[in-house]
Design a protein around this motif. Structure first.
Motif, PDB file in Angstrom:
ATOM      1  N   ILE A  87      35.500  66.407  -8.355  1.00  0.00           N
ATOM      2  CA  ILE A  87      34.173  65.826  -8.143  1.00  0.00           C
ATOM      3  C   ILE A  87      34.097  65.317  -6.712  1.00  0.00           C
ATOM      4  O   ILE A  87      34.953  64.526  -6.304  1.00  0.00           O
ATOM      5  CB  ILE A  87      33.937  64.666  -9.124  1.00  0.00           C
ATOM      6  CG1 ILE A  87      34.176  65.135 -10.545  1.00  0.00           C
ATOM      7  CG2 ILE A  87      32.538  64.117  -8.969  1.00  0.00           C
ATOM      8  CD1 ILE A  87      34.228  64.025 -11.551  1.00  0.00           C
TER       9      ILE A  87
ATOM     10  N   ASP B  23      30.807  61.693  -2.959  1.00  0.00           N
ATOM     11  CA  ASP B  23      29.437  61.190  -3.005  1.00  0.00           C
ATOM     12  C   ASP B  23      28.874  61.270  -4.413  1.00  0.00           C
ATOM     13  O   ASP B  23      28.226  60.346  -4.891  1.00  0.00           O
ATOM     14  CB  ASP B  23      28.541  62.004  -2.062  1.00  0.00           C
ATOM     15  CG  ASP B  23      28.938  61.768  -0.620  1.00  0.00           C
ATOM     16  OD1 ASP B  23      29.661  60.777  -0.390  1.00  0.00           O
ATOM     17  OD2 ASP B  23      28.537  62.559   0.238  1.00  0.00           O
ATOM     18  N   THR B  24      29.149  62.382  -5.065  1.00  0.00           N
ATOM     19  CA  THR B  24      28.635  62.566  -6.426  1.00  0.00           C
ATOM     20  C   THR B  24      29.195  61.501  -7.358  1.00  0.00           C
ATOM     21  O   THR B  24      28.463  60.897  -8.135  1.00  0.00           O
ATOM     22  CB  THR B  24      29.023  63.954  -6.952  1.00  0.00           C
ATOM     23  OG1 THR B  24      28.808  64.902  -5.915  1.00  0.00           O
ATOM     24  CG2 THR B  24      28.222  64.307  -8.168  1.00  0.00           C
TER      25      THR B  24
ATOM     26  N   LEU C 218      25.162  67.206 -15.318  1.00  0.00           N
ATOM     27  CA  LEU C 218      25.107  67.712 -13.949  1.00  0.00           C
ATOM     28  C   LEU C 218      25.928  68.992 -13.801  1.00  0.00           C
ATOM     29  O   LEU C 218      25.514  69.944 -13.144  1.00  0.00           O
ATOM     30  CB  LEU C 218      25.635  66.654 -12.977  1.00  0.00           C
ATOM     31  CG  LEU C 218      24.701  65.491 -12.683  1.00  0.00           C
ATOM     32  CD1 LEU C 218      25.355  64.544 -11.713  1.00  0.00           C
ATOM     33  CD2 LEU C 218      23.382  65.990 -12.128  1.00  0.00           C
TER      34      LEU C 218
ATOM     35  N   LEU D  18      28.451  70.997  -7.955  1.00  0.00           N
ATOM     36  CA  LEU D  18      28.358  69.540  -7.857  1.00  0.00           C
ATOM     37  C   LEU D  18      28.273  69.019  -6.431  1.00  0.00           C
ATOM     38  O   LEU D  18      28.748  67.933  -6.125  1.00  0.00           O
ATOM     39  CB  LEU D  18      29.558  68.858  -8.541  1.00  0.00           C
ATOM     40  CG  LEU D  18      29.584  68.826 -10.058  1.00  0.00           C
ATOM     41  CD1 LEU D  18      30.884  68.211 -10.526  1.00  0.00           C
ATOM     42  CD2 LEU D  18      28.420  68.033 -10.600  1.00  0.00           C
ATOM     43  N   SER D  19      27.753  69.806  -5.516  1.00  0.00           N
ATOM     44  CA  SER D  19      27.592  69.295  -4.153  1.00  0.00           C
ATOM     45  C   SER D  19      26.433  68.317  -4.144  1.00  0.00           C
ATOM     46  O   SER D  19      25.416  68.537  -4.798  1.00  0.00           O
ATOM     47  CB  SER D  19      27.339  70.445  -3.175  1.00  0.00           C
ATOM     48  OG  SER D  19      26.179  71.127  -3.593  1.00  0.00           O
ATOM     49  N   SER D  20      26.593  67.237  -3.415  1.00  0.00           N
ATOM     50  CA  SER D  20      25.671  66.118  -3.608  1.00  0.00           C
ATOM     51  C   SER D  20      24.307  66.320  -2.960  1.00  0.00           C
ATOM     52  O   SER D  20      23.370  65.600  -3.250  1.00  0.00           O
ATOM     53  CB  SER D  20      26.306  64.843  -3.046  1.00  0.00           C
ATOM     54  OG  SER D  20      26.440  64.992  -1.657  1.00  0.00           O
TER      55      SER D  20
ATOM     56  N   LEU E 227      21.659  67.346  -5.376  1.00  0.00           N
ATOM     57  CA  LEU E 227      21.846  66.744  -6.693  1.00  0.00           C
ATOM     58  C   LEU E 227      20.941  65.543  -6.918  1.00  0.00           C
ATOM     59  O   LEU E 227      20.779  64.713  -6.048  1.00  0.00           O
ATOM     60  CB  LEU E 227      23.294  66.267  -6.783  1.00  0.00           C
ATOM     61  CG  LEU E 227      23.969  66.444  -8.122  1.00  0.00           C
ATOM     62  CD1 LEU E 227      23.994  67.895  -8.515  1.00  0.00           C
ATOM     63  CD2 LEU E 227      25.371  65.908  -8.001  1.00  0.00           C
TER      64      LEU E 227
END
Lengths: 360, 378
Positions: A207, A210-211, A233, A240-242, A245
């Motif tokens: 993960i 930032d996420t 998510l 899962l790149s922020s 998101l």
């Protein structure tokens, strides 16, 4: 295939990720053979039930994981029938007496006496007593709590209680003084991220920092919520790149925010009617009215002048308390909305706000 | 005397069928005779007379929890009747038994109506007064309904010759007037610190638990005159202390954690957000210290942040309010007016919490209004 929350739930006290001092304490108590009544309290999603399950495992061994669900029928003094679901293993039993509302006293009396009067028959059992876990103990009625008092002392030899509650405020003092209190605080942000990382590793992905921070902040100490969000998510976009998101808020929350915006935009009888329609919509979807008033109030407070904030929260608290005592929730919700509108309008028209709330 | 001794030990063995190790100390150290009852000299003196004169009025025991009401009546009954007659002569009902009007009409009435059986020979060789009446103990009588209490009235008079009632309750005002006037009332007062600590020391010595003066003081302070609570805390603390590999001594901090007391720094921190300066900042020039200068955010956002933090930590709102109250009332630099206003806020919040209002909203509400009260004329 189960949800990650359940899949990666720690099974024993050793696997827990935070509050190690508490885990050590529970373990020591379970090993000592002299186990008191216990009361676990803390905010939701902090891991109370996980800790209870861990303690049970520590006390009785693998046997407690063989659960069966039973439906029992109780008769009230007025001959009404109550159906209650009971989860039990050979060594313990879990009930949620608040399911049956006002009749929870009957359930408490019957079940506890029944359990207390039979001794543990399984000779291979590690402990001589049986355990009763009562969930949502803070929503027990006064009568039910009074019924617990003496039972807890009298049947101590055959039975121990574990109560699980969000707060000790609603439990009467005699019960509190008979239990060993166990506070389960919500995890800090770092602890939460450790949990998220652990789940990510088990599922085979990393993960981004930032996420993880985003999820931890959004969950506000609720691990269950954090893990659910994480799973959602992951389903939406796999990397899962922020940057792309955003955590989807639940529908009711956006809906509440919409109501808050409506209150700020315009203050008129017509608008009250519109707000009312929205409130009804929320209530009919079983959103608890106290959650509704809290969410709207938080949102309104963010958008108004500093001088108004305290008053708006003050009235939210007052109307929320009245709502509990009163019968018809919508009245109090509306009254609060109208109050906020009038406060807001007075503030902008520069009227003196003297009526009633300044002179305590 | 030696003739009776074997029998006496047999009786003792029978009683210890329950593993005494797992018995709560509250039960284990319940007073055996009324002379053992701590710190209720007046009541004990009156009751001791009844032991000799074998005449007993109806009784109403009232007082806060943990002051020895139930213990006293049980000890008295045991002394009057002895272990063998105890079962046939005493009926104990409490809130965990069904106690509606039907029970009063049937079970209580039936028991009250029976003529007391002849005195059985005491098996432990002692003689008991065993007066010719039975005792009905109604524990937690304030949770009986009005109707059930009303149904008792006539029963109490009708069978007064052969039955005595003993009502035990916390709030004497919840007992209907006609019942109260039929009883002689005994008030049980909260235990004073010296009596509590004496009893705790006695139990600690019997259980081989090292008890430092600091710990005893913490127990006394957290139990507020409730001996049962103090003993329960002591037992819990002893359990925790002995369960680790090298038995650790009990610290005052352990006691506070068990009692669910919020740590002082949390309370002081919250009070700081309300604009109350910490006690430690020097007595005389304390007024000059600007709270905002300490870098703490006060005002709405500061209070809100603190309230959220408290909820996250899982502390109970009523406990926070109680401790904040103690802190504010004892605070040296606040004016009487400020204190009075704060007290009013606390009272309202307590009522709301009793009614089951939302904790977070009310902690915030207390914070905001106390903040306002303190800012208003300082």
């Amino acid at each position: 295939m189960s949800l990650w929350v359940d899949k990666h739930r720690p099974r024993s006290l050793d696997q827990l990720h935070y509050h190690h001092a508490l885990s050590a304490r529970l373990k020591a108590l379970a090993a000592s053979g002299d186990f008191p009544h216990m009361l676990f309290y803390g905010p939701s999603g902090a891991g109370k039930k996980t800790r209870i399950a861990g303690t049970l495992l520590e006390l009785f061994g693998k046997g407690v994981e063989k659960l069966k669900i039973d439906q029992r029928v109780f008769l009230t003094p007025t001959k009404r029938k109550l159906d209650v679901n009971i989860v039990q293993s050979n060594f313990h039993i879990e009930i949620t007496p608040s399911e049956v509302g006002n009749y929870d006293r009957v359930v408490i009396q019957e079940i506890l006496k029944e359990i207390a009067q039979t001794q543990q028959v399984d000779l291979s059992a590690k402990q001589k007593f049986k355990l009763v876990v009562i969930h949502e103990a803070d929503s027990l009625t006064r009568d039910a709590q009074a019924a617990l008092r003496r039972t807890m002392e009298k049947y101590m030899t055959n039975m121990r209680l574990i109560l699980c509650a969000n707060s000790t405020s609603k439990l009467i003092a005699p019960i509190r003084s008979r239990c060993l209190l166990m506070r389960v605080a919500a995890p800090s942000e770092e602890e939460m991220r450790a949990v998220l990382d652990y789940v990510g590793k088990r599922e085979g992905f990393a993960i981004p920092d930032d996420t993880a921070r985003l999820i931890a902040q959004d969950a506000n100490g609720n691990v269950r919520k954090a893990l659910l969000v994480l799973e959602a998510l992951k389903m939406q976009n796999t990397d899962l790149s922020s940057s792309a998101l955003s955590i989807a808020k639940p529908d009711w929350e956006t809906y509440c925010h919409k109501v808050a915006d409506m209150i700020i935009q315009e203050q008129s009888p017509a608008r009250v009617m519109e707000v009312r329609a929205k409130l009804y919509e929320l209530l009919s979807h079983c959103i608890p009215p106290s959650v509704v008033i809290k969410t709207i109030a938080e949102k309104v407070v963010d958008q108004v002048d500093d001088a108004l904030k305290a008053d708006i929260m003050h009235w939210a608290a007052i109307y929320e308390a009245r709502m509990r005592v009163g019968n018809k929730k919508i009245f109090h919700l509306e009254a609060w909305v109208v109050k906020v509108m009038s406060l807001y309008k007075h503030f902008f028209l520069g009227f003196d706000m003297d009526a009633g709330f300044d002179d305590f | 005397m030696s003739f009776f001794q074997p029998q006496a030990t047999k009786a003792a063995q029978k009683q210890s069928a329950i593993d005494p190790q797992h018995q709560p100390w509250v039960e284990k150290y319940r007073p055996k005779t009324i002379d053992d009852v701590s710190a209720q000299e007046h009541t004990v003196a009156v009751l001791r007379k009844t032991l000799t004169s074998s005449n007993l009025p109806h009784m109403l025991f009232y007082g806060p929890p943990g002051t020895g009401k139930t213990s006293t009546i049980l000890a008295l009954a045991r002394q009057l009747f002895g272990p063998d007659n105890f079962r046939s002569r005493v009926l104990e009902l409490n809130a965990s038994d069904e106690r509606g009007i039907s029970i009063v009409r049937e079970k209580i009435k039936n028991f009250a109506r029976q003529t007391p059986r002849a005195q059985a020979v005491a098996s432990d060789g002692k003689t008991y007064p065993c007066p010719p009446y039975k005792i009905i103990i109604l524990d937690e009588a304030d949770s009986m309904t009005q109707d059930a209490q009303a149904a008792l009235r006539r029963i109490m008079e009708l069978y007064a010759r052969i039955t005595r009632f003993c009502l035990v309750c916390n709030y004497v005002t919840r007992i209907i007037e006609p019942l109260a006037s039929r009883c002689s009332k005994f008030r049980f007062k909260p235990l004073d610190p010296s009596a509590t600590s004496a009893r705790l020391a006695q139990i600690a010595a019997a259980e081989n638990v090292p008890l430092s003066p600091g710990t005893a003081a913490a127990l006394v302070a957290t139990s507020h005159g409730d001996l049962r609570r103090a003993i329960t805390y002591l037992q819990s603390a002893a359990r925790l202390a002995t369960s680790v590999a090298p038995p650790a001594p009990i610290t005052p901090r352990d006691v506070q954690e068990i009692a669910g007391v919020v740590p002082d720094d949390v309370v002081v921190g919250f009070a700081g957000a309300l604009g109350i300066e910490p006690l430690g900042t020097g007595g005389g020039d304390g007024m000059d210290v600007d709270v905002d200068a300490g870098g703490k955010a006060t005002g709405f956002d500061g209070v809100r942040k603190k309230a959220k933090a408290i909820i996250r930590e899982g502390y109970s709102a009523s406990q926070i309010i109680a401790q904040l109250h103690d802190y504010v009332v004892a605070h040296p630099t606040l004016t009487a007016r400020q204190k009075a206003r704060c007290a009013m806020v606390f009272a309202e919040a307590d009522k709301a919490l009793c009614d089951g209002a939302d904790e977070e909203l009310w902690i915030l509400e207390v914070g905001l209004r106390a903040h306002k009260a303190i800012a208003s004329d300082s």
